[in-house]
Design a protein around this motif. Structure first.
Motif, PDB file in Angstrom:
ATOM      1  N   ALA A 140       0.877  -1.172   0.000  1.00  0.00           N
ATOM      2  CA  ALA A 140       0.000   0.000   0.000  1.00  0.00           C
ATOM      3  C   ALA A 140       0.908   1.213   0.000  1.00  0.00           C
ATOM      4  O   ALA A 140       2.038   1.140   0.495  1.00  0.00           O
ATOM      5  N   PRO A 141       0.454   2.328  -0.554  1.00  0.00           N
ATOM      6  CA  PRO A 141       1.322   3.501  -0.523  1.00  0.00           C
ATOM      7  C   PRO A 141       1.532   3.986   0.915  1.00  0.00           C
ATOM      8  O   PRO A 141       0.609   3.940   1.721  1.00  0.00           O
ATOM      9  N   THR A 142       2.747   4.402   1.214  1.00  0.00           N
ATOM     10  CA  THR A 142       3.027   4.952   2.543  1.00  0.00           C
ATOM     11  C   THR A 142       2.303   6.285   2.696  1.00  0.00           C
ATOM     12  O   THR A 142       2.332   7.117   1.795  1.00  0.00           O
ATOM     13  N   SER A 143       1.606   6.447   3.815  1.00  0.00           N
ATOM     14  CA  SER A 143       0.861   7.695   4.041  1.00  0.00           C
ATOM     15  C   SER A 143       1.698   8.633   4.892  1.00  0.00           C
ATOM     16  O   SER A 143       2.610   8.204   5.594  1.00  0.00           O
ATOM     17  N   GLU A 144       1.369   9.905   4.811  1.00  0.00           N
ATOM     18  CA  GLU A 144       2.163  10.868   5.562  1.00  0.00           C
ATOM     19  C   GLU A 144       2.060  10.606   7.065  1.00  0.00           C
ATOM     20  O   GLU A 144       3.020  10.765   7.802  1.00  0.00           O
ATOM     21  N   ASP A 145       0.877  10.201   7.517  1.00  0.00           N
ATOM     22  CA  ASP A 145       0.724   9.917   8.949  1.00  0.00           C
ATOM     23  C   ASP A 145       1.172   8.505   9.307  1.00  0.00           C
ATOM     24  O   ASP A 145       1.030   8.087  10.455  1.00  0.00           O
ATOM     25  N   THR A 163      -2.179   5.382   8.560  1.00  0.00           N
ATOM     26  CA  THR A 163      -3.167   5.086   7.515  1.00  0.00           C
ATOM     27  C   THR A 163      -2.615   4.052   6.536  1.00  0.00           C
ATOM     28  O   THR A 163      -3.322   3.129   6.132  1.00  0.00           O
ATOM     29  N   GLY A 164      -1.358   4.195   6.176  1.00  0.00           N
ATOM     30  CA  GLY A 164      -0.727   3.249   5.259  1.00  0.00           C
ATOM     31  C   GLY A 164      -0.689   1.850   5.854  1.00  0.00           C
ATOM     32  O   GLY A 164      -0.905   0.857   5.154  1.00  0.00           O
ATOM     33  N   ILE A 165      -0.415   1.784   7.153  1.00  0.00           N
ATOM     34  CA  ILE A 165      -0.372   0.477   7.822  1.00  0.00           C
ATOM     35  C   ILE A 165      -1.768  -0.147   7.817  1.00  0.00           C
ATOM     36  O   ILE A 165      -1.946  -1.324   7.474  1.00  0.00           O
TER      37      ILE A 165
END
Lengths: 519, 383
Positions: A29-34, A37-39
């Protein structure tokens, strides 16, 4: 054993399910800034594949979710989410001219330095007290911290890795005055070298609030995914800490990404002693596996400009990756990269920048994007670029060798296609299945470690090493390892000049599997 | 002549002082000089002497608080001035926990002044190699005296008799040792330098294996005749060359050789390190595999705290008192015998020794036989 490993990388957050030693499924999944969310998204994707359910539809029992995260190091590097810290050093009248924070970059010190207190205490190299602990002064300092509104405290003491009693007593005295204080004792972070150990403790204390929030968010993410499993956080040395310890010692999770990929490479290849080359989008890391763990850097490691003595893998990073810019005349590969914009900026994807991935697509090594867009790149041109990449990789591998002779090289990472089958100085190149997710695999298989770094006197070398080993074993068990599975992976002894009575400094590190009671 | 304690009593002193103040220009040592000094002193440490990092941190603190230090050339001393020679003694490891406090070394000098009644004109280093290069600066900052541009080794050596003043048979006493807690000792008299080494080592161990010491005071005449001149300046120049080269991404080793008449002996990779502690020294050997022009050639270096003898394919090619420096091939920074490890890429260079050590008496003190190597001294630089 059934575990989920999650690795938060610069571009992707990978999740992998491992069952009975086999990689069952890998998702990205794309890594999210926070980050969180990505996890969540990667865990949700893993759930969508159905691998987390039994044939009956019931959720499978998962023994652990192991997360490798860059949260904490990013906070230090970006100077965000840091807590003001009260520094208490036990050791007066020594070391007074070099107070806590004295070698920190000023911008970071300004954010973290809540106040500095120094009182009498500490030990000698042989365990004699240097000065008695001035308990009244510690209490007075605690009251001043309380008055200043400081709740995060870093305590250091001279030679505390040898005798942590003064730090522990001071922590009790502070807790009595500030019951909700988060206290880091430098002795929990090991290693001789007061300033560097103290720095690690102060960074740790500065991350107290962030660690609490982050670990809670991770636990929520796991729960929200419907997974009932304990959370573990992977550490710099390729082992994991259970959530409560990671919350207490977040600095140990600083550099776990590179370590996880090396551990994953060992696991996927079945090799314990080999060189590993991890080719990412922007950089290539080269390190050496010994007994299945990365060889550690032996020296001072700077984190966000602060000198520390963390257990970090000894890595050489070069600017070569799947997104590296390629220019053909004159021939140049890297170090600049399109990074996470590869799927937009690469020529095969309709962009304008020629990259190593375009070359791989043109030569049929990768099936991605639109091959027609790179059809103008002939076989000779492609070979020149591959040769240049191979040359850069060979040089990096050669610099990391610790002895003459050819080595086995495991190639992992999304850009592993740049590593050819034959290289000078390499007896065999091993490409592995799921090599592009080696870091998440490394997280999933992480073990628990214990370390002892201490000076012993009047013991034979053999007895001193045995004593150190016993201490390291106890620490590993305290950190959640099963005693029966412990093995020593590092043992180093150093006789000490200028000290009487056969003084020897011994450093021993052991690892074991996560104990059942934790799962 | 150890009796007279007020230099003012010497006829013509005031005239000489006035004369001196006319021609003498004390040079302020800038913080940038000290940053360079730390790098250069580590190179001159020839593998030992301890890291100058904590000394450097102390100086940064002192300069931030407004303290300044000046440098004085040996030639500007009067013959009957008194000069303090200082060093920190002990295990580098203890120094990493009980951090150097800049005031302690000043107290060792102060104790010596109280004990002898002298007033020191300036302060010099016993040992320019390693962390001890910074000690006189710390004392000088607190005591407001200049640093004398000289030392007694021109490098680092493990023992008290391995100095130019011991070669010159100057008196080895008195010596003061102080500890940060306020412990103070004076060794008032010993027959030889070796005795001074033995007694002071015992005191040091009792203190917790670290002590600040002020060695036997030296007259201006003695410093002129026996000290190794200009070594603070030399150390700054070497460090400056390395830092500039690093800054410009140029070869730092070539930069060192552009300011010092040294020779490259070898380039290679560490393949084995063997260490043992005997009689309070760190002894051992390091083996290297050759690279570049030395591919296929093996080097072996023996050390006793510092690098002592170098063999190329079994043949001794460099030895004390020639300075053998092991440098990181990329950064140009020195690699110490305590920290050198497997796999490091290094360049081994030799720098010329102070002439005082090349005399028969000098070689008795610091030649290969002084370290139990039965080899006739041959300098890298004599060919």
């Amino acid at each position: 054993m059934r575990r989920i490993g999650v690795d938060v990388g610069g571009t992707n957050t990978d999740a992998v399910l491992i069952e009975e030693g086999k990689v069952v499924r890998v998702v990205k999944a794309p890594t999210s800034e926070d980050v969180t969310t990505g996890i969540l998204e990667s865990l949700a994707k893993l759930g969508e594949t159905g691998v987390l359910k039994e044939a009956s539809g019931a959720l499978k029992r998962i023994d652990g979710v192991m997360i490798g995260t860059t949260h904490f190091i990013n906070a230090v590097v970006q100077r965000r989410h840091l807590t003001k810290v009260a520094a208490l050093r036990l050791g007066l009248p020594a070391s007074a001219s070099l107070p806590p924070f004295c070698d920190w970059p000023e911008d970071l010190a300004a954010l973290v330095r809540g106040g500095v207190w120094m009182v009498e205490g500490g030990h000698e190299y042989d365990g004699r007290p240097f000065m008695p602990l001035d308990e009244a002064e510690v209490t007075r300092a605690a009251r001043e911290m309380q008055a200043a509104g400081l709740k995060s405290v870093g305590i250091s003491s001279i030679f505390s890795p040898l005798d942590p009693s003064h730090e522990r007593r001071a922590a009790e005295l502070i807790a009595a005055e500030i019951p909700d204080a988060s206290i880091t004792c430098s002795s929990d972070l090991g290693r001789i070298g007061l300033l560097e150990r103290e720095n690690a403790g102060l960074l740790n204390a500065a991350l107290a609030d962030l660690a609490r929030e982050t670990i809670a968010a991770f636990e929520r993410a796991i729960r929200d995914s419907g997974i009932a499993a304990p959370l573990f956080i992977t550490q710099n040395d390729g082992t994991v800490a259970e959530a409560s310890q990671a919350r207490r010692l977040p600095v140990y999770s600083f550099a776990s990404g590179a370590t996880n990929s090396m551990r994953g490479a060992a696991y996927l290849s079945g090799l314990q002693d080999a060189m590993v080359i991890d080719v990412g989008g922007t950089t290539t890391d080269v390190g050496q596996l010994k007994h299945g763990f990365p060889r550690e850097a032996n020296s001072v490691v700077k984190v966000g400009g602060v000198r520390t003595l963390f257990r970090m893998p000894d890595l050489l990073s070069i600017g070569l990756g799947g997104g590296s810019h390629v220019s053909l005349d004159p021939l140049k590969v890297g170090p600049v990269s399109v990074g996470y914009r590869l799927l937009r900026d690469g020529i095969a994807f309709g962009g304008k920048q020629l990259t190593t991935t375009d070359i791989a697509i043109a030569s049929g090594v990768l099936e991605l994007g639109d091959r027609a867009k790179v059809a103008h790149l002939g076989a000779v041109t492609c070979q020149r670029v591959f040769d240049e990449s191979a040359r850069l990789a060979e040089e990096a591998v050669d610099s990391m060798k610790t002895e003459a002779g050819d080595v086995t090289l495991i190639a992992v990472g999304g850009g592993a296609f740049l590593v050819p089958e034959k290289m000078t100085g390499v007896s065999r190149v091993v490409h592995v299945e799921h090599g592009d997710c080696a870091n998440a695999v490394g997280a999933a298989i992480a073990q628990v470690s214990g370390e002892c770094d201490q000076i012993f006197r009047d013991l034979t070398r053999v007895d001193a090493i045995a004593a150190a080993q016993a201490i390291a074993n106890d620490r590993a068990v305290a950190a959640g390892a099963a005693r029966a599975t412990l093995t020593t992976i590092e043992s180093e002894d150093m006789p000490l000049a200028y000290m009487p009575g056969n003084s020897v400094r011994v450093r021993v590190r052991v690892v074991g599997d996560v104990a059942e009671s934790w799962c | 002549m150890r009796g007279s304690f007020v230099s003012e009593a010497v006829p013509g002193y005031i005239d000489a002082l006035q004369e001196r103040s006319k021609r003498m220009a004390l040079r302020e040592i800038t913080l940038d000089d000290i940053e360079s000094l730390a790098v250069g002193a580590w190179v001159l440490g020839t593998g030992g002497g301890g890291s100058p990092y904590l000394g450097l941190l102390n100086m940064r603190q002192l300069y931030a608080e407004g303290y300044r230090v000046e440098l004085m050339a040996v030639d500007d001393l009067l013959d009957d001035d008194w000069v303090a020679a200082v060093s920190n003694m002990g295990a580098p490891l203890v120094g990493q926990e009980r951090l150097t406090d800049s005031r302690t070394i000043a107290r060792a000098v102060d104790l010596m002044e109280r004990h002898t009644g002298y007033r020191f004109r300036g302060i010099m280093a016993l040992e320019i190699g390693g962390g001890n290069a910074i000690q006189p600066l710390m004392a000088a900052a607190h005591l407001k005296r200049p640093v004398i541009d000289a030392d007694m080794m021109g490098r680092a050596y493990p023992e008290a008799q391995m100095t130019s003043v011991a070669v010159g048979d100057l008196v080895p006493y008195p010596l003061t040792t102080v500890d940060v807690r306020g412990l103070e000792s004076v060794v008032d008299k010993v027959p030889t330098w070796k005795w001074m080494e033995r007694v002071s080592r015992k005191i040091c161990v009792e203190y917790g294996s670290i002590a600040s010491t002020c060695k036997a005071p030296r007259s201006g005449a003695e410093v002129k005749k026996w000290a190794i001149h200009g070594t603070t300046t030399k150390s700054i120049a070497i460090g400056h060359a390395v830092r500039e080269a690093q800054h410009r991404h140029e070869d730092p080793i070539a930069a060192i050789l552009s300011v010092e008449p040294g020779k490259v002996l070898y380039r290679g990779k560490v393949v084995d390190v063997e260490r043992r502690a005997t009689e309070g020294f760190l002894r051992g050997r390091t083996r290297f595999d050759g690279m570049d022009d030395w591919r296929g050639a093996a080097m072996e270096l023996a050390f006793q705290n510092e690098w002592i003898v170098a063999w190329l394919d079994g043949k001794p090619i460099a030895m004390s008192p020639d300075l053998i420096c092991v440098l990181d091939s990329v950064s140009g920074e020195a690699v110490g015998t305590e920290t050198i490890r497997y796999g490091q890429r290094v360049t081994v260079i030799a720098l010329p020794p102070p002439p005082v050590f090349l005399t028969p008496k000098g070689l008795q003190h610091v030649g290969p036989r002084a370290f139990a190597y039965d080899i006739d001294f041959k300098s890298v630089f004599s060919a």
